[in-house]
Design a protein around this motif. Structure first.
Motif, PDB file in Angstrom:
ATOM      1  N   PRO A  16     -21.695 -65.573 -38.439  1.00 35.67           N
ATOM      2  CA  PRO A  16     -20.792 -64.676 -39.065  1.00 35.67           C
ATOM      3  C   PRO A  16     -21.233 -63.244 -39.255  1.00 35.67           C
ATOM      4  O   PRO A  16     -20.368 -62.365 -39.268  1.00 35.67           O
ATOM      5  CB  PRO A  16     -20.685 -65.270 -40.473  1.00 35.67           C
ATOM      6  N   LEU A  17     -22.533 -63.208 -39.657  1.00 32.95           N
ATOM      7  CA  LEU A  17     -22.891 -61.823 -39.759  1.00 32.95           C
ATOM      8  C   LEU A  17     -22.919 -61.116 -38.356  1.00 32.95           C
ATOM      9  O   LEU A  17     -22.521 -59.871 -38.313  1.00 32.95           O
ATOM     10  CB  LEU A  17     -24.415 -62.095 -40.370  1.00 32.95           C
ATOM     11  N   LEU A  18     -23.386 -61.743 -37.224  1.00 30.50           N
ATOM     12  CA  LEU A  18     -23.360 -61.192 -36.026  1.00 30.50           C
ATOM     13  C   LEU A  18     -21.754 -60.632 -35.482  1.00 30.50           C
ATOM     14  O   LEU A  18     -21.701 -59.385 -35.190  1.00 30.50           O
ATOM     15  CB  LEU A  18     -23.887 -62.008 -34.882  1.00 30.50           C
ATOM     16  N   THR A  19     -20.910 -61.701 -35.911  1.00 30.07           N
ATOM     17  CA  THR A  19     -19.709 -61.283 -35.668  1.00 30.07           C
ATOM     18  C   THR A  19     -19.054 -59.785 -36.457  1.00 30.07           C
ATOM     19  O   THR A  19     -18.290 -59.094 -35.960  1.00 30.07           O
ATOM     20  CB  THR A  19     -18.638 -62.481 -36.037  1.00 30.07           C
TER      21      THR A  19
ATOM     22  N   THR B 103     -18.793 -52.414 -35.530  1.00 32.71           N
ATOM     23  CA  THR B 103     -19.030 -51.400 -34.645  1.00 32.71           C
ATOM     24  C   THR B 103     -18.052 -51.107 -33.614  1.00 32.71           C
ATOM     25  O   THR B 103     -17.733 -49.888 -33.407  1.00 32.71           O
ATOM     26  CB  THR B 103     -20.409 -51.838 -33.674  1.00 32.71           C
ATOM     27  N   LEU B 104     -17.361 -52.062 -33.045  1.00 30.60           N
ATOM     28  CA  LEU B 104     -16.297 -51.672 -32.174  1.00 30.60           C
ATOM     29  C   LEU B 104     -15.061 -50.882 -32.936  1.00 30.60           C
ATOM     30  O   LEU B 104     -14.409 -49.995 -32.329  1.00 30.60           O
ATOM     31  CB  LEU B 104     -15.562 -53.101 -31.635  1.00 30.60           C
TER      32      LEU B 104
END
Length: 63
Positions: A6-9, A15-16
């Motif tokens: 979830p943190l990575l997502t 960023t995107l």
């Protein structure tokens, strides 16, 4: 080491979402035109190299 998906997502999406609004249509047109130009140059160089190699092999067979 465990990965927190979830943190990575959230990091990737954040960023995107911060990059996408800053891309202008001029940047897209410039990128596409440079990609097309690069593809054309690459194709022409590969044809020239192919022709040159065939010519050299043909000359070597004649000796």
């Amino acid at each position: 080491m465990t990965t927190n998906f979830p943190l990575l997502t959230c990091v990737v999406c954040g960023t995107l979402f911060s990059i996408v609004p800053n891309i202008t249509s001029a940047d897209v047109i410039k990128t596409v035109s440079l990609a097309v130009l690069g593809a054309i140059v690459s194709f022409i160089v590969s044809l020239l190299l192919k022709h040159t190699i065939r010519k050299q092999r043909k000359e070597q067979k004649n000796y």
